[in-house]
Write a protein that holds these residues in place. Structure first.
Motif, PDB file in Angstrom:
ATOM      1  N   GLY A  37       0.818  -1.212   0.000  1.00 16.91           N
ATOM      2  CA  GLY A  37       0.000   0.000   0.000  1.00 16.91           C
ATOM      3  C   GLY A  37       0.850   1.259   0.000  1.00 16.91           C
ATOM      4  N   ARG A  38       1.854   1.293   0.867  1.00 20.88           N
ATOM      5  CA  ARG A  38       2.719   2.475   0.917  1.00 20.88           C
ATOM      6  C   ARG A  38       3.602   2.574  -0.322  1.00 20.88           C
ATOM      7  N   LEU A  39       4.018   1.435  -0.856  1.00 20.04           N
ATOM      8  CA  LEU A  39       4.791   1.441  -2.100  1.00 20.04           C
ATOM      9  C   LEU A  39       3.947   2.004  -3.239  1.00 20.04           C
ATOM     10  N   ARG A  40       2.706   1.580  -3.311  1.00 22.35           N
ATOM     11  CA  ARG A  40       1.808   2.068  -4.362  1.00 22.35           C
ATOM     12  C   ARG A  40       1.597   3.574  -4.251  1.00 22.35           C
ATOM     13  N   ALA A  41       1.434   4.054  -3.027  1.00 23.64           N
ATOM     14  CA  ALA A  41       1.239   5.494  -2.820  1.00 23.64           C
ATOM     15  C   ALA A  41       2.497   6.280  -3.208  1.00 23.64           C
ATOM     16  N   GLU A  42       3.661   5.742  -2.882  1.00 17.61           N
ATOM     17  CA  GLU A  42       4.909   6.429  -3.210  1.00 17.61           C
ATOM     18  C   GLU A  42       5.147   6.448  -4.713  1.00 17.61           C
ATOM     19  N   LEU A  43       4.828   5.358  -5.397  1.00 14.39           N
ATOM     20  CA  LEU A  43       4.962   5.338  -6.854  1.00 14.39           C
ATOM     21  C   LEU A  43       4.031   6.360  -7.495  1.00 14.39           C
ATOM     22  N   ARG A  44       2.821   6.469  -6.957  1.00 11.88           N
ATOM     23  CA  ARG A  44       1.872   7.444  -7.492  1.00 11.88           C
ATOM     24  C   ARG A  44       2.372   8.865  -7.259  1.00 11.88           C
ATOM     25  N   ARG A  45       2.961   9.095  -6.084  1.00 12.03           N
ATOM     26  CA  ARG A  45       3.489  10.425  -5.773  1.00 12.03           C
ATOM     27  C   ARG A  45       4.640  10.793  -6.692  1.00 12.03           C
ATOM     28  N   ARG A  46       5.467   9.800  -7.031  1.00 13.58           N
ATOM     29  CA  ARG A  46       6.630  10.044  -7.880  1.00 13.58           C
ATOM     30  C   ARG A  46       6.289  10.010  -9.372  1.00 13.58           C
ATOM     31  N   GLY A  47       5.063   9.637  -9.700  1.00 10.76           N
ATOM     32  CA  GLY A  47       4.686   9.567 -11.106  1.00 10.76           C
ATOM     33  C   GLY A  47       5.154   8.305 -11.801  1.00 10.76           C
ATOM     34  N   GLY A  48       5.481   7.274 -11.020  1.00  5.15           N
ATOM     35  CA  GLY A  48       5.933   6.007 -11.605  1.00  5.15           C
ATOM     36  C   GLY A  48       4.756   5.095 -11.879  1.00  5.15           C
ATOM     37  N   GLY A  49       3.999   5.388 -12.930  1.00  7.99           N
ATOM     38  CA  GLY A  49       2.807   4.612 -13.246  1.00  7.99           C
ATOM     39  C   GLY A  49       3.109   3.384 -14.074  1.00  7.99           C
ATOM     40  N   THR A  50       2.077   2.675 -14.448  1.00  5.66           N
ATOM     41  CA  THR A  50       2.218   1.481 -15.264  1.00  5.66           C
ATOM     42  C   THR A  50       2.554   1.865 -16.699  1.00  5.66           C
ATOM     43  N   ARG A  51       2.765   0.858 -17.521  1.00  6.85           N
ATOM     44  CA  ARG A  51       3.091   1.116 -18.919  1.00  6.85           C
ATOM     45  C   ARG A  51       1.958   1.851 -19.624  1.00  6.85           C
ATOM     46  N   ALA A  52       0.720   1.600 -19.194  1.00  6.32           N
ATOM     47  CA  ALA A  52      -0.436   2.263 -19.794  1.00  6.32           C
ATOM     48  C   ALA A  52      -0.660   3.658 -19.223  1.00  6.32           C
ATOM     49  N   GLY A  53       0.139   4.038 -18.215  1.00  8.65           N
ATOM     50  CA  GLY A  53       0.022   5.372 -17.643  1.00  8.65           C
ATOM     51  C   GLY A  53      -0.889   5.452 -16.440  1.00  8.65           C
ATOM     52  N   GLY A  54      -1.460   4.329 -15.996  1.00 12.93           N
ATOM     53  CA  GLY A  54      -2.360   4.330 -14.848  1.00 12.93           C
ATOM     54  C   GLY A  54      -1.639   4.024 -13.546  1.00 12.93           C
ATOM     55  N   ASP A  55      -2.407   3.992 -12.463  1.00 13.55           N
ATOM     56  CA  ASP A  55      -1.853   3.650 -11.159  1.00 13.55           C
ATOM     57  C   ASP A  55      -1.636   2.142 -11.060  1.00 13.55           C
ATOM     58  N   TRP A  56      -0.683   1.764 -10.245  1.00 12.50           N
ATOM     59  CA  TRP A  56      -0.411   0.348 -10.016  1.00 12.50           C
ATOM     60  C   TRP A  56      -1.513  -0.263  -9.163  1.00 12.50           C
ATOM     61  N   ALA A  57      -1.948  -1.456  -9.534  1.00  9.98           N
ATOM     62  CA  ALA A  57      -2.882  -2.221  -8.704  1.00  9.98           C
ATOM     63  C   ALA A  57      -2.084  -3.083  -7.733  1.00  9.98           C
ATOM     64  N   LYS A  58      -2.730  -3.451  -6.659  1.00  9.91           N
ATOM     65  CA  LYS A  58      -2.052  -4.222  -5.623  1.00  9.91           C
ATOM     66  C   LYS A  58      -1.509  -5.533  -6.173  1.00  9.91           C
ATOM     67  N   MET A  59      -2.321  -6.258  -6.959  1.00  8.26           N
ATOM     68  CA  MET A  59      -1.890  -7.542  -7.492  1.00  8.26           C
ATOM     69  C   MET A  59      -0.753  -7.369  -8.496  1.00  8.26           C
TER      70      MET A  59
END
Length: 272
Positions: free
Chosen positions: A116-138
């Protein structure tokens, strides 16, 4: 052709039963087979048996080829994993921008094992998925557990040395995998029957409500757990995507049981 509708004899006979229920006749336009006679039905079944045999042989050859690729250290096909691109002659090659995100994810989780905290930090840093969206937990769980990133190729339960360049050291990958297994083991010790598992949906977004719990402590230091159903969409993305984040498990189960009892159509047995 009768052997092109399905490569499974069992599925084909189910289709025939469905056709019969709706008054539909099956006719082969490319083969002179009279399915109204015993001989015609026999020939049809022989063709279906050969079609199923062919499908199973092709599947076996594909699995053997994929296993051989893995044993030779080669990636065995599919969509290129995040962090790499597939070049036909050279195989997997790291994508610098994505590789930096992968390396950061491993290093962050090794110091703070919380998806959860990793996902939030990636979103804060703009490190999204290849499609440009937020990372899902799975997605993050799969990324952190994929030995491809430390230079290995996995086939079923086996890992083989890969020919591609590793993104993270093997020692870091093993450390993160150990943390994942430890947290999974801790969660697996929860013993509770959730009556509405797989039945309850979120009234806001329509996602399933997943059984979950939170642990709190009383003033005397004793730990206790509160069970609830959480919107699956908020688990995979973030809390802000849905207005209904969770509902208390005991409260919603009690309301459903009381409603069923009041309807008179169900009998609820209580434990002695």
């Amino acid at each position: 052709m009768s052997d092109s509708i399905t490569r499974s004899v069992k599925d084909f006979h189910r289709l025939l039963e469905l056709f019969a229920q709706h008054g539909v006749e099956f006719v082969s336009t490319t083969q002179s087979i009279d399915t109204g006679t015993p001989t015609g039905r026999l020939l049809r079944n022989i063709l279906l048996d050969f079609a199923q045999f062919e499908r199973e042989m092709i599947a076996d050859r594909i699995r053997d080829k994929m296993q051989q690729c893995a044993q030779n250290g080669m990636w065995h096909g599919g969509v290129s994993p995040y962090g790499y691109r597939n070049e036909k002659k050279e195989g997997l090659r790291p994508v610098p921008e994505e590789a930096r995100v992968v390396k950061f994810a491993f290093e962050f989780f090794a110091g703070d094992p919380s998806v959860g905290r990793l996902r939030a930090e990636l979103r804060r840093r703009g490190g999204g998925t290849r499609a440009g969206g937020d990372w899902a937990k799975m997605q993050l769980h799969y990324l952190l557990g994929n030995p491809l990133y430390c230079g290995k190729v996995r086939w079923k339960d086996q890992e083989y040395p890969g020919r591609h360049e590793a993104i993270v050291p093997e020692s870091l990958f093993r450390s993160v995998r150990g943390l994942q297994k430890r947290r999974t083991h801790e969660r697996s010790r929860i013993q509770r029957v959730f009556l509405l598992r797989g039945l309850l949906r979120c009234a806001d977004c329509g996602s399933f409500m997943t059984p979950h719990y939170t642990q709190k402590r009383r003033r005397d230091g004793e730990a206790y757990r509160i069970s609830y159903y959480r919107c699956t969409r908020t688990m995979h993305l973030r809390n802000g995507v849905c207005s209904i984040r969770s509902v208390n498990a005991e409260a919603v189960e009690k309301a459903v049981v009381e409603d069923l009892c009041a309807s008179g159509g169900y009998y609820v047995a209580s434990a002695a």
